[in-house]
Design a protein around this motif. Structure first.
Motif, PDB file in Angstrom:
ATOM      1  N   THR A   4      23.690   2.445 -22.242  1.00  0.00           N
ATOM      2  CA  THR A   4      23.865   1.786 -23.543  1.00  0.00           C
ATOM      3  C   THR A   4      22.808   0.708 -23.743  1.00  0.00           C
ATOM      4  O   THR A   4      22.354   0.486 -24.862  1.00  0.00           O
ATOM      5  N   ASN A   5      22.387   0.073 -22.663  1.00  0.00           N
ATOM      6  CA  ASN A   5      21.310  -0.911 -22.771  1.00  0.00           C
ATOM      7  C   ASN A   5      19.997  -0.232 -23.147  1.00  0.00           C
ATOM      8  O   ASN A   5      19.172  -0.814 -23.848  1.00  0.00           O
ATOM      9  N   LYS A   6      19.783   0.998 -22.656  1.00  0.00           N
ATOM     10  CA  LYS A   6      18.579   1.738 -23.008  1.00  0.00           C
ATOM     11  C   LYS A   6      18.543   2.019 -24.507  1.00  0.00           C
ATOM     12  O   LYS A   6      17.501   1.909 -25.140  1.00  0.00           O
ATOM     13  N   LEU A   7      19.676   2.397 -25.067  1.00  0.00           N
ATOM     14  CA  LEU A   7      19.724   2.643 -26.508  1.00  0.00           C
ATOM     15  C   LEU A   7      19.493   1.361 -27.296  1.00  0.00           C
ATOM     16  O   LEU A   7      18.817   1.370 -28.334  1.00  0.00           O
ATOM     17  N   LEU A   8      20.011   0.272 -26.814  1.00  0.00           N
ATOM     18  CA  LEU A   8      19.775  -1.013 -27.465  1.00  0.00           C
ATOM     19  C   LEU A   8      18.286  -1.372 -27.401  1.00  0.00           C
ATOM     20  O   LEU A   8      17.704  -1.819 -28.385  1.00  0.00           O
ATOM     21  N   GLU A   9      17.661  -1.151 -26.249  1.00  0.00           N
ATOM     22  CA  GLU A   9      16.226  -1.405 -26.112  1.00  0.00           C
ATOM     23  C   GLU A   9      15.423  -0.517 -27.053  1.00  0.00           C
ATOM     24  O   GLU A   9      14.453  -0.959 -27.663  1.00  0.00           O
ATOM     25  N   PHE A  10      15.831   0.740 -27.172  1.00  0.00           N
ATOM     26  CA  PHE A  10      15.161   1.649 -28.101  1.00  0.00           C
ATOM     27  C   PHE A  10      15.259   1.099 -29.523  1.00  0.00           C
ATOM     28  O   PHE A  10      14.278   1.046 -30.258  1.00  0.00           O
ATOM     29  N   GLN A  11      16.454   0.688 -29.901  1.00  0.00           N
ATOM     30  CA  GLN A  11      16.676   0.151 -31.245  1.00  0.00           C
ATOM     31  C   GLN A  11      15.811  -1.081 -31.505  1.00  0.00           C
ATOM     32  O   GLN A  11      15.288  -1.265 -32.591  1.00  0.00           O
ATOM     33  N   LYS A  12      15.632  -1.908 -30.488  1.00  0.00           N
ATOM     34  CA  LYS A  12      14.802  -3.102 -30.637  1.00  0.00           C
ATOM     35  C   LYS A  12      13.321  -2.753 -30.790  1.00  0.00           C
ATOM     36  O   LYS A  12      12.580  -3.444 -31.491  1.00  0.00           O
ATOM     37  N   LYS A  13      12.878  -1.667 -30.121  1.00  0.00           N
ATOM     38  CA  LYS A  13      11.462  -1.317 -30.105  1.00  0.00           C
ATOM     39  C   LYS A  13      11.006  -0.476 -31.295  1.00  0.00           C
ATOM     40  O   LYS A  13       9.854  -0.551 -31.686  1.00  0.00           O
ATOM     41  N   ILE A  14      11.901   0.328 -31.849  1.00  0.00           N
ATOM     42  CA  ILE A  14      11.491   1.237 -32.926  1.00  0.00           C
ATOM     43  C   ILE A  14      11.289   0.449 -34.221  1.00  0.00           C
ATOM     44  O   ILE A  14      12.047  -0.454 -34.543  1.00  0.00           O
ATOM     45  N   GLN A  15      10.228   0.786 -34.899  1.00  0.00           N
ATOM     46  CA  GLN A  15       9.924   0.147 -36.185  1.00  0.00           C
ATOM     47  C   GLN A  15      10.173   1.166 -37.300  1.00  0.00           C
ATOM     48  O   GLN A  15      10.495   2.322 -37.031  1.00  0.00           O
ATOM     49  N   ALA A  16       9.988   0.746 -38.539  1.00  0.00           N
ATOM     50  CA  ALA A  16      10.087   1.686 -39.655  1.00  0.00           C
ATOM     51  C   ALA A  16       9.044   2.771 -39.446  1.00  0.00           C
ATOM     52  O   ALA A  16       7.883   2.486 -39.131  1.00  0.00           O
ATOM     53  N   ILE A  17       9.455   4.007 -39.565  1.00  0.00           N
ATOM     54  CA  ILE A  17       8.551   5.126 -39.326  1.00  0.00           C
ATOM     55  C   ILE A  17       7.741   5.401 -40.587  1.00  0.00           C
ATOM     56  O   ILE A  17       8.287   5.477 -41.692  1.00  0.00           O
ATOM     57  N   LYS A  18       6.437   5.546 -40.393  1.00  0.00           N
ATOM     58  CA  LYS A  18       5.504   5.762 -41.498  1.00  0.00           C
ATOM     59  C   LYS A  18       5.839   7.059 -42.232  1.00  0.00           C
ATOM     60  O   LYS A  18       6.068   8.095 -41.616  1.00  0.00           O
ATOM     61  N   LYS A  19       5.859   6.987 -43.554  1.00  0.00           N
ATOM     62  CA  LYS A  19       6.082   8.175 -44.382  1.00  0.00           C
ATOM     63  C   LYS A  19       4.733   8.835 -44.622  1.00  0.00           C
ATOM     64  O   LYS A  19       3.918   8.335 -45.382  1.00  0.00           O
ATOM     65  N   ASP A  20       4.518   9.956 -43.954  1.00  0.00           N
ATOM     66  CA  ASP A  20       3.217  10.615 -44.035  1.00  0.00           C
ATOM     67  C   ASP A  20       3.237  11.909 -44.842  1.00  0.00           C
ATOM     68  O   ASP A  20       2.225  12.547 -45.017  1.00  0.00           O
ATOM     69  N   GLY A  21       4.398  12.297 -45.359  1.00  0.00           N
ATOM     70  CA  GLY A  21       4.514  13.518 -46.158  1.00  0.00           C
ATOM     71  C   GLY A  21       4.766  13.186 -47.616  1.00  0.00           C
ATOM     72  O   GLY A  21       5.315  12.136 -47.947  1.00  0.00           O
ATOM     73  N   LYS A  22       4.353  14.090 -48.482  1.00  0.00           N
ATOM     74  CA  LYS A  22       4.547  13.896 -49.927  1.00  0.00           C
ATOM     75  C   LYS A  22       5.367  15.057 -50.484  1.00  0.00           C
ATOM     76  O   LYS A  22       5.138  16.207 -50.141  1.00  0.00           O
ATOM     77  N   ASN A  23       6.303  14.756 -51.371  1.00  0.00           N
ATOM     78  CA  ASN A  23       7.069  15.768 -52.069  1.00  0.00           C
ATOM     79  C   ASN A  23       6.713  15.670 -53.553  1.00  0.00           C
ATOM     80  O   ASN A  23       7.247  14.807 -54.264  1.00  0.00           O
ATOM     81  N   PRO A  24       5.806  16.523 -54.029  1.00  0.00           N
ATOM     82  CA  PRO A  24       5.366  16.413 -55.420  1.00  0.00           C
ATOM     83  C   PRO A  24       6.472  16.731 -56.425  1.00  0.00           C
ATOM     84  O   PRO A  24       6.462  16.214 -57.538  1.00  0.00           O
ATOM     85  N   HIS A  25       7.436  17.547 -56.037  1.00  0.00           N
ATOM     86  CA  HIS A  25       8.524  17.906 -56.958  1.00  0.00           C
ATOM     87  C   HIS A  25       9.351  16.678 -57.334  1.00  0.00           C
ATOM     88  O   HIS A  25       9.699  16.485 -58.494  1.00  0.00           O
TER      89      HIS A  25
END
Length: 88
Positions: A4-25
């Motif tokens: 559970t501490n590993k998941l907490l560490e993951f949550q602390k380290k992850i940032q907003a993920i870059k949106k690299d795809g486009k949906n023209p519709h």
């Protein structure tokens, strides 16, 4: 480190993920799966966690494990009657 501490560490380290795809519709952007995995996998690896995505019983599962037990799991039901190529 406890799981559970590993998941907490993951949550602390992850940032907003870059949106690299486009949906023209819908005139919107989104994060593609390769982009998500490129940002998530290194952090999981640093913490000794593994992401696997098996297909079992007509469902795609996302499983995070520390090689001893399942840490997190989600399931998505696949549409019936489609070939793997059609699902792709």
């Amino acid at each position: 480190m406890e799981t559970t501490n590993k998941l907490l560490e993951f949550q602390k380290k992850i940032q907003a993920i870059k949106k690299d795809g486009k949906n023209p519709h819908f005139k919107s952007s989104y994060a593609t799966l390769p982009q998500i995995l490129s940002e998530v996998k290194p952090i999981l690896s640093d913490l000794g966690l593994v992401l696997i995505q098996p297909i079992l019983n007509g469902m795609v599962m996302a499983v995070i494990t520390d090689n001893e037990k399942v840490v997190a799991k989600s399931e998505i039901k696949l549409p019936e009657g489609l070939t793997p190529q059609q699902l792709g």
